[in-house]
Scaffold this motif. Sequence first.
Motif, mmCIF file in Angstrom:
data_model
loop_
_atom_site.group_PDB
_atom_site.id
_atom_site.type_symbol
_atom_site.label_atom_id
_atom_site.label_comp_id
_atom_site.label_asym_id
_atom_site.label_seq_id
_atom_site.Cartn_x
_atom_site.Cartn_y
_atom_site.Cartn_z
ATOM 1 N N ALA A 147 58.485 24.076 -40.221
ATOM 2 C CA ALA A 147 57.063 24.090 -39.890
ATOM 3 C C ALA A 147 56.363 22.860 -40.444
ATOM 4 O O ALA A 147 56.579 22.491 -41.604
ATOM 5 N N PRO A 148 55.520 22.201 -39.631
ATOM 6 C CA PRO A 148 54.781 21.033 -40.121
ATOM 7 C C PRO A 148 53.635 21.404 -41.062
ATOM 8 O O PRO A 148 53.036 20.519 -41.665
ATOM 9 N N LEU A 149 53.318 22.694 -41.163
ATOM 10 C CA LEU A 149 52.311 23.195 -42.092
ATOM 11 C C LEU A 149 52.927 24.312 -42.925
ATOM 12 O O LEU A 149 53.788 25.057 -42.445
ATOM 13 N N GLY A 150 52.471 24.462 -44.152
ATOM 14 C CA GLY A 150 53.019 25.498 -45.015
ATOM 15 C C GLY A 150 52.270 26.802 -44.975
ATOM 16 O O GLY A 150 52.802 27.844 -45.364
ATOM 17 N N GLU A 151 51.058 26.767 -44.514
ATOM 18 C CA GLU A 151 50.196 27.950 -44.500
ATOM 19 C C GLU A 151 49.415 27.987 -43.187
ATOM 20 O O GLU A 151 49.240 26.957 -42.536
ATOM 21 N N PRO A 152 48.923 29.189 -42.820
ATOM 22 C CA PRO A 152 49.114 30.492 -43.469
ATOM 23 C C PRO A 152 50.465 31.088 -43.121
ATOM 24 O O PRO A 152 51.086 30.721 -42.125
ATOM 25 N N ARG A 153 50.908 32.048 -43.937
ATOM 26 C CA ARG A 153 52.155 32.742 -43.695
ATOM 27 C C ARG A 153 51.906 33.955 -42.789
ATOM 28 O O ARG A 153 50.909 34.651 -42.922
ATOM 29 N N PHE A 154 52.822 34.199 -41.871
ATOM 30 C CA PHE A 154 52.685 35.341 -40.970
ATOM 31 C C PHE A 154 52.590 36.644 -41.755
ATOM 32 O O PHE A 154 51.769 37.514 -41.440
ATOM 33 N N ALA A 160 47.391 43.223 -43.224
ATOM 34 C CA ALA A 160 46.423 44.314 -43.058
ATOM 35 C C ALA A 160 46.491 44.925 -41.659
ATOM 36 O O ALA A 160 46.293 46.136 -41.499
ATOM 37 N N ASP A 161 46.785 44.112 -40.648
ATOM 38 C CA ASP A 161 46.771 44.607 -39.266
ATOM 39 C C ASP A 161 47.934 45.546 -38.970
ATOM 40 O O ASP A 161 47.781 46.496 -38.191
ATOM 41 N N LEU A 162 49.092 45.275 -39.549
ATOM 42 C CA LEU A 162 50.283 46.034 -39.196
ATOM 43 C C LEU A 162 50.469 47.242 -40.113
ATOM 44 O O LEU A 162 51.548 47.495 -40.656
ATOM 45 N N ALA A 203 60.479 39.058 -41.978
ATOM 46 C CA ALA A 203 59.504 38.349 -41.139
ATOM 47 C C ALA A 203 59.151 36.961 -41.649
ATOM 48 O O ALA A 203 58.550 36.169 -40.912
ATOM 49 N N ASP A 204 59.494 36.641 -42.886
ATOM 50 C CA ASP A 204 59.165 35.305 -43.382
ATOM 51 C C ASP A 204 60.191 34.304 -42.853
ATOM 52 O O ASP A 204 61.302 34.667 -42.466
ATOM 53 N N GLY A 205 59.801 33.059 -42.790
ATOM 54 C CA GLY A 205 60.678 32.023 -42.273
ATOM 55 C C GLY A 205 60.002 30.674 -42.349
ATOM 56 O O GLY A 205 58.959 30.514 -42.989
ATOM 57 N N VAL A 235 53.140 30.655 -40.201
ATOM 58 C CA VAL A 235 54.530 30.319 -40.495
ATOM 59 C C VAL A 235 55.322 31.596 -40.737
ATOM 60 O O VAL A 235 54.918 32.453 -41.549
ATOM 61 N N GLY A 236 56.450 31.732 -40.039
ATOM 62 C CA GLY A 236 57.259 32.931 -40.216
ATOM 63 C C GLY A 236 58.603 32.800 -39.533
ATOM 64 O O GLY A 236 59.052 31.695 -39.193
ATOM 65 N N ALA A 237 59.245 33.941 -39.302
ATOM 66 C CA ALA A 237 60.558 33.962 -38.658
ATOM 67 C C ALA A 237 60.430 33.537 -37.200
ATOM 68 O O ALA A 237 59.469 33.914 -36.514
ATOM 69 N N PRO A 238 61.398 32.788 -36.671
ATOM 70 C CA PRO A 238 61.251 32.186 -35.336
ATOM 71 C C PRO A 238 61.217 33.189 -34.190
ATOM 72 O O PRO A 238 60.789 32.842 -33.086
#
Length: 321
Positions: A147-154, A160-162, A203-205, A235-238
């Motif tokens: 990822a070209p950016l580090g944040e925000p993380r998925f 809160a939504d899930l 889910a992180d990646g 940013v998260g899992a592809p």
Amino acid sequence: MEIPATGPGSRSRPRPTWSELPGAVRSGIEHVLGAPVAEAVSVPLGLTPGLASRVRLADGRRAFLKAAGVHRGPSDVEKLRREARVLDALGPDTPAPRLLGFYDDGRWAALACTDVDGRPPVLPWTADELERVLEALTTCAAATTPAPLGEPRFVTDWAADLTGWRHLASNPAAAEAARAAFPDHDFDLERFARLEAGWSVRADGDTLLHGDLRADNILLTEERVWFVDWPSACVGAPWLDLVFLLPGVAASAPAFDVAEIVRTHPLTRDVAPATITATVAALAGFLVTVGLEPAPWYAPEVRAFQLAEARAALRWLDGLI
């Protein structure tokens, strides 16, 4: 000159037009773009209340322009700031518009990007267009990893939504409303809540995800597929963008076997089935709960769309458990 949108698909609550922006804001945008706006055509689709127009500049260049003011809600301005950061960071191989300019005076923000002369997928989805989009998702994930950016993380953005099933399990009135809205489904709230709680484990990646992929954020041209509107990028899992796209596909075209797509697609075929089940459970819970919320004033149709997606996600979940 502003040309209003007409015909099928036009919004029941029209967006503000170029001529309705404050004069200082128009001048500031034209300064950023380096030429006056000669023509603007409003775009009816989308789920935000701000300006969205295809513009032709006096020097012949074209751009897609979005603008919002804090008087309609500070979050819309912040979304444009966030999207500008994302588009500026995307590499040339990403099937996304390029950032052409950004205006921000603290109260108004405007983003100009590549004007893609394409159309959304035909609804109901067709097999050939879905295949094109699924291939483009693989290309996009490769282009945005790392990822070209580090944040925000998925996992942070969606934390809160899930939690929809856990909310319903602890709120009898909300659970009763959900059961009434989905009489064909027997909600095992405790089981769904346990499944939902596991969605974030894998889910992180390190892939920059679109974060809000649906048919109206996809444009098709003869040559390629474009993914547009990136304010929800994270940013998260592809594989997450694919899973979150599929309830909308199934809602439009129930004949598609979304579980088989997940089993065979390069982004998801190696993901553990338990991870997919937990994620589909969490997504279904989100769609059920958000679909029952009052509709925003600028998009009265969105809840019906989300409820249709919820039904598709529930059918998918039923097949997994």
